[in-house]
Design a protein around this motif. Structure first.
Motif, PDB file in Angstrom:
ATOM      1  N   ILE A   1      17.656   0.113  17.204  1.00 53.11           N
ATOM      2  CA  ILE A   1      16.785   1.239  17.548  1.00 53.11           C
ATOM      3  C   ILE A   1      17.351   2.052  18.708  1.00 53.11           C
ATOM      4  O   ILE A   1      17.070   3.249  18.828  1.00 53.11           O
ATOM      5  CB  ILE A   1      15.363   0.733  17.891  1.00 53.11           C
ATOM      6  N   LYS A   2      18.196   1.425  19.544  1.00 56.76           N
ATOM      7  CA  LYS A   2      18.713   2.130  20.729  1.00 56.76           C
ATOM      8  C   LYS A   2      19.512   3.371  20.351  1.00 56.76           C
ATOM      9  O   LYS A   2      19.537   4.362  21.096  1.00 56.76           O
ATOM     10  CB  LYS A   2      19.552   1.194  21.598  1.00 56.76           C
ATOM     11  N   LEU A   3      20.175   3.354  19.179  1.00 54.82           N
ATOM     12  CA  LEU A   3      20.909   4.539  18.749  1.00 54.82           C
ATOM     13  C   LEU A   3      19.942   5.679  18.431  1.00 54.82           C
ATOM     14  O   LEU A   3      20.212   6.848  18.728  1.00 54.82           O
ATOM     15  CB  LEU A   3      21.771   4.220  17.530  1.00 54.82           C
ATOM     16  N   TRP A   4      18.815   5.343  17.846  1.00 53.48           N
ATOM     17  CA  TRP A   4      17.802   6.349  17.518  1.00 53.48           C
ATOM     18  C   TRP A   4      17.119   6.858  18.782  1.00 53.48           C
ATOM     19  O   TRP A   4      16.694   8.015  18.837  1.00 53.48           O
ATOM     20  CB  TRP A   4      16.779   5.761  16.540  1.00 53.48           C
ATOM     21  N   GLU A   5      17.021   6.011  19.781  1.00 56.27           N
ATOM     22  CA  GLU A   5      16.457   6.451  21.058  1.00 56.27           C
ATOM     23  C   GLU A   5      17.397   7.437  21.751  1.00 56.27           C
ATOM     24  O   GLU A   5      16.957   8.401  22.389  1.00 56.27           O
ATOM     25  CB  GLU A   5      16.173   5.241  21.942  1.00 56.27           C
ATOM     26  N   LYS A   6      18.701   7.209  21.609  1.00 52.46           N
ATOM     27  CA  LYS A   6      19.673   8.138  22.181  1.00 52.46           C
ATOM     28  C   LYS A   6      19.574   9.525  21.561  1.00 52.46           C
ATOM     29  O   LYS A   6      19.693  10.545  22.238  1.00 52.46           O
ATOM     30  CB  LYS A   6      21.099   7.600  22.001  1.00 52.46           C
ATOM     31  N   SER A   7      19.356   9.565  20.262  1.00 53.81           N
ATOM     32  CA  SER A   7      19.293  10.856  19.572  1.00 53.81           C
ATOM     33  C   SER A   7      17.932  11.527  19.720  1.00 53.81           C
ATOM     34  O   SER A   7      17.783  12.714  19.430  1.00 53.81           O
ATOM     35  CB  SER A   7      19.604  10.676  18.082  1.00 53.81           C
ATOM     36  N   GLY A   8      16.933  10.745  20.140  1.00 55.87           N
ATOM     37  CA  GLY A   8      15.582  11.294  20.285  1.00 55.87           C
ATOM     38  C   GLY A   8      14.760  11.227  19.012  1.00 55.87           C
ATOM     39  O   GLY A   8      13.656  11.779  18.956  1.00 55.87           O
ATOM     40  N   ARG A   9      15.276  10.530  17.973  1.00 60.20           N
ATOM     41  CA  ARG A   9      14.550  10.507  16.701  1.00 60.20           C
ATOM     42  C   ARG A   9      13.730   9.236  16.489  1.00 60.20           C
ATOM     43  O   ARG A   9      13.093   9.094  15.443  1.00 60.20           O
ATOM     44  CB  ARG A   9      15.525  10.669  15.535  1.00 60.20           C
ATOM     45  N   ALA A  10      13.733   8.318  17.443  1.00 58.21           N
ATOM     46  CA  ALA A  10      13.010   7.055  17.244  1.00 58.21           C
ATOM     47  C   ALA A  10      11.531   7.303  16.977  1.00 58.21           C
ATOM     48  O   ALA A  10      10.925   6.663  16.108  1.00 58.21           O
ATOM     49  CB  ALA A  10      13.189   6.145  18.453  1.00 58.21           C
ATOM     50  N   ASN A  11      10.941   8.230  17.728  1.00 56.95           N
ATOM     51  CA  ASN A  11       9.535   8.563  17.524  1.00 56.95           C
ATOM     52  C   ASN A  11       9.349   9.630  16.456  1.00 56.95           C
ATOM     53  O   ASN A  11       8.325   9.668  15.772  1.00 56.95           O
ATOM     54  CB  ASN A  11       8.905   9.041  18.837  1.00 56.95           C
TER      55      ASN A  11
END
Length: 577
Positions: free
Chosen positions: A77-87
């Motif tokens: 999930i940390k990669l998605w948090e970097k891109s801002g798309r996790a949420n």
């Protein structure tokens, strides 16, 4: 392949859960079997079609210069948090914990993973441009899986990603993929139309969808018959001269009128004696956590994709009743833009409106003779309405037409959305670090399989194009117990397969009618019948799927005749006009 040695089980009746023709036919033909909502097994016949589509995709991606890789379906999930798309992906993304308590996701797409990979592999302009692709399973937790492979929770996708030194170079990569997609769908026997599209949660500023026209399609597509503009309904724009209600009647002034029980546009129009177009529809949304109001003409629908672009927000959701009433300070069924303290975004079709009716922010009342420009504090005028058939083309003014379509492919110009956030840089000729420019390109491989069946069928079953058919020839033995018939049939099978033509030999001890119905249902392009009567004349019956009549062909000419016809049809599918 002998039918009796393969796992082919056809059904006479339509499955109850199937809603569209392709879903019904693929289950009846024994190609798909449902495990659970949105989850399917590809049975042997279906798997053969899937592999042929994958082969076409691979050949054209390789031809376009893309390099095949394979990335994990399981992603941190940390990669998605970097891109801002996790949420931003919300509940559609499957999330889980590993035994070390790390949050992982089942990849719905791979922009983050591939950008992180490229950031560690490429460091010089000499290594660019670079396009990589994979064919892999994706996962999306659809609220309502439906239509078989069209909207499922697990599906096979081809996703490609290009990396370039500049926007101009990225345009060349985009065009290469666009052209490859044109060839892929043509070779699959599909009539796919590229249309302008919204970029959605993927991001970027430019994209095209490849749409297969079908009455069952979930997407509306607007076409201009004059200038050939085409766009899906999420993206389509229209020409408007603003509101026709530019003048108040003589002596009319803004007034509050009682409209008890009028909570919809039609109810309000009836209550005040005006057309629905003169009523303003007001809606409250939550944009990145903050409330906003959007207003459109009463006979229009708000387009959430356009509103999201106008707002420049990552997450946009329509406010529920409680959130709406809190934001406006008025009952849900009577809201309007007068005096509200939240930003108001107005559709451009309301420009110049000086005599419209809006909710009074007071239960059971509306306000007539409102001037939007004079009485409403509009934050931004924008094109935020959904375009419909009959609206005028933005480019030439001609009336637009609308058809339904199935999205099978999507190409995006992403710019630096991901490369900036994930640190994908290269050193230019002067040794200065620069951010790579990116594009991404997806094909729903499993969806493409079903889209072919949706577009290519008749009352008797599927009519597969030769390029993706499970078998090219269905060789029916009318007298499987006859040594002479079996010998002739198996000799033909061997001759055809020696020329690269795959054959399904129906050697079942079934009535001819059953075999013929099954042959039509599974849809192999050619049916050859080996029977004692025809063989007595030195012939076999040959019939092209979709044609009414069979023809007698001398036994020693069947293989060469079919080889010539197959080659001709394959050549047509390979040609791109």
């Amino acid at each position: 392949m002998r039918w009796t040695k393969s796992l082919i089980n056809t059904l006479r009746d339509d499955p109850q859960e199937a809603e569209i023709i392709s879903h019904k036919l693929m289950i009846r033909a024994g190609m798909l079997r449902k495990v659970s909502g949105g989850l399917y097994i590809f049975a042997p016949l279906g798997m053969r079609v899937l592999k042929k589509v994958q082969n076409i995709v691979r050949e054209e991606m390789d031809r376009a210069g893309a390099i095949e890789i394979l990335m994990p379906a399981l992603q941190p999930i940390k990669l998605w948090e970097k891109s801002g798309r996790a949420n931003q992906m919300g509940a559609s993304m499957f999330r889980l914990k590993d035994r070390a308590d790390n949050t992982m996701v089942l990849g719905p797409t791979h922009e983050e993973v591939v950008t992180d990979y490229i950031s560690r592999e490429i460091n010089s302009y000499r290594q660019l441009p670079c396009t990589v692709y994979q064919i892999q399973t994706k996962f999306r937790d659809e609220i309502r899986p439906r239509f078989g492979l069209m909207r499922s929770k697990e599906f096979v996708m081809k996703d490609a990603y290009s990396f370039d030194v500049s926007l101009d170079a990225a345009d060349a990569s985009y065009q290469a993929m666009f052209d490859a997609y044109t060839r892929i769908f043509k070779r699959c026997g599909l009539k796919a139309h590229p249309v302008e599209a919204d970029t959605g949660t993927i991001g970027g500023n430019h994209s095209h969808e490849f749409m297969v026209l079908a009455a069952s399609g979930e997407d509306g597509i607007l076409f201009c018959p004059e200038c050939h503009y085409a766009a899906n309904q999420e993206r389509a724009e229209r020409k408007t001269d603003g509101s026709p209600f530019k003048e108040r009647p003589a002596g009319a002034v803004r007034e509050e009128v009682a409209t008890p029980g009028a909570h919809t546009v039609d109810e309000a129009a009836a209550a005040v004696g005006q057309p629905s177009r003169q009523i303003v529809k007001s809606l409250v949304y939550i944009a990145d956590g903050k409330p906003v109001m959007a207003i459109v003409e009463g006979n229009d629908e708000l387009n959430e994709c356009k509103l999201r672009r106008a707002l420049g927000c990552a997450i946009l959701e329509q406010a529920d009743i409680a959130a709406t009433e809190k934001a406006v300070g008025a009952p849900f069924g009577s809201i309007g833009p007068l005096g509200v303290k939240i930003p108001v975004y107005a559709d451009i079709a309301l420009k110049g409106a000086k005599d419209v009716t809006v909710g009074a922010n007071k239960d059971g009342f509306h306000v007539k003779h409102v001037s939007i420009e004079d009485d409403v504090n509009v934050t931004l005028w924008a094109d935020i309405a959904t375009v419909k058939a009959g609206d005028r083309c933005l480019h030439c003014g001609a009336p637009l037409t609308m058809e339904r379509g199935i999205e099978v492919g999507h190409v995006f110009k992403l710019g630096t959305k991901y490369t900036e956030k994930l640190g994908a840089k290269y050193l230019d000729a002067q040794g200065v670090p620069q951010t790579m420019v990116m594009g991404c390109y997806g094909i729903g491989v499993t969806r493409t399989v079903q889209a072919v069946a949706e577009q290519c069928n008749d009352a008797d079953g599927i009519v597969w194009p030769v390029s993706v058919a499970p078998y090219v020839v269905d060789l029916v033995l009318l007298d499987p117990g006859s040594e002479e018939v079996a010998k002739a049939a198996y000799a033909l099978e061997e001759a055809l397969e020696a020329q690269g033509i795959d054959v399904l030999v129906d050697d079942r001890a079934e009535r001819p009618g059953v075999k013929f119905k099954d042959a039509d249902l599974i849809g192999c392009p050619w049916r050859v019948v080996a029977g004692a009567k025809a063989l007595a004349k030195g012939c076999m019956e040959v019939r092209r799927r979709g044609e009414k009549e069979s023809r007698l062909v001398p036994v020693d000419e069947v293989a060469s005749t079919l080889a010539s016809e197959v080659a001709g049809e394959m050549a047509l599918l390979h040609s791109v006009g």
